[in-house]
Design a protein around this motif. Structure first.
Motif, PDB file in Angstrom:
ATOM      1  N   TRP A   8     -31.460 -23.086  54.762  1.00 59.91           N
ATOM      2  CA  TRP A   8     -32.616 -22.669  55.557  1.00 59.91           C
ATOM      3  C   TRP A   8     -33.883 -23.240  54.937  1.00 59.91           C
ATOM      4  O   TRP A   8     -34.008 -23.301  53.714  1.00 59.91           O
ATOM      5  CB  TRP A   8     -32.677 -21.138  55.584  1.00 59.91           C
ATOM      6  N   LYS A   9     -34.842 -23.620  55.776  1.00 60.03           N
ATOM      7  CA  LYS A   9     -36.179 -24.020  55.336  1.00 60.03           C
ATOM      8  C   LYS A   9     -37.164 -23.243  56.188  1.00 60.03           C
ATOM      9  O   LYS A   9     -36.963 -23.084  57.387  1.00 60.03           O
ATOM     10  CB  LYS A   9     -36.430 -25.512  55.563  1.00 60.03           C
ATOM     11  N   ASP A  28     -38.760 -18.735  60.055  1.00 63.17           N
ATOM     12  CA  ASP A  28     -38.577 -20.131  60.410  1.00 63.17           C
ATOM     13  C   ASP A  28     -39.948 -20.800  60.445  1.00 63.17           C
ATOM     14  O   ASP A  28     -40.912 -20.230  60.956  1.00 63.17           O
ATOM     15  CB  ASP A  28     -37.886 -20.241  61.768  1.00 63.17           C
ATOM     16  N   PHE A  35     -35.802 -14.739  59.482  1.00 65.75           N
ATOM     17  CA  PHE A  35     -34.516 -15.133  58.911  1.00 65.75           C
ATOM     18  C   PHE A  35     -33.972 -13.985  58.061  1.00 65.75           C
ATOM     19  O   PHE A  35     -32.814 -13.626  58.152  1.00 65.75           O
ATOM     20  CB  PHE A  35     -34.674 -16.399  58.073  1.00 65.75           C
TER      21      PHE A  35
END
Length: 182
Positions: A8-9, A28, A35
């Motif tokens: 995830w970024k 996000d 998230f």
């Protein structure tokens, strides 16, 4: 654990609300969709890893079920990591300041009420009162060691601090050789 290709970024936001306290939100980066969420109650929620200043272990918690999970998070830039740590530290310091202020306020209230309690205790004391004042014509004498007074024998000389355990003076050593040269 795949640092080149992360799961995830996004962005991390630390939000403080009076009703819910401090919450760390992982969102996000493009859409803002949540998230993960981590209620920040103490230092065990976020723990830095031992060998880097850019990586942390975050305890996230599902708000509906209360289930917890630990995830690793990392920052690409050391300055962002420092900002995150500083933000969390300021939350802890604020909590400590509230505790210190609360304790100080309680101490102030105790001290403020203390004179009234002392007065009350003094007026209800059952001990007989004693008069320690000097009566008319009454005198007293104070003897100070080391001072000579007229008409009395002089006190024994004070012992030097430089004495042996047997009570005698410590002998002085001769000066080192080669003292004065001309």
């Amino acid at each position: 654990w795949g640092l080149e290709n992360p799961l995830w970024k996004g962005r991390i936001r630390v939000i403080e609300k009076e009703s819910s306290g401090v919450v760390i939100l992982l969102e996000d980066g493009q859409t803002g969709a949540p998230f993960a969420r981590a209620p920040y109650s103490d230092q065990s929620t976020v723990q830095p890893v031992l060998d880097s200043s850019r990586y942390f272990v975050l305890r996230v918690q599902d708000p509906n079920t209360g289930s917890k999970a630990y995830i690793g998070i990392g920052f690409t830039d050391r300055a962002e990591s420092f900002d995150f740590s500083g933000c969390l530290a300021s939350v802890l310091i604020k909590d400590l300041m509230v505790i210190v202020i609360d304790v100080a306020l309680q101490d102030y209230i105790k001290r403020k009420n203390a004179p009234a309690k002392l007065e009350e205790a003094a007026t209800t004391s059952t001990a007989p009162k004693v008069d320690y004042s000097l009566k008319e014509g009454q005198t007293f004498r104070i003897n100070i060691p080391g001072k000579k007074t007229s008409g009395t024998s002089s006190p024994a000389p004070a012992q030097s601090s430089a004495s042996t355990s047997s009570g005698g003076p410590i002998p002085l050593l001769p000066p080192p050789p080669g003292g004065l040269r001309k």
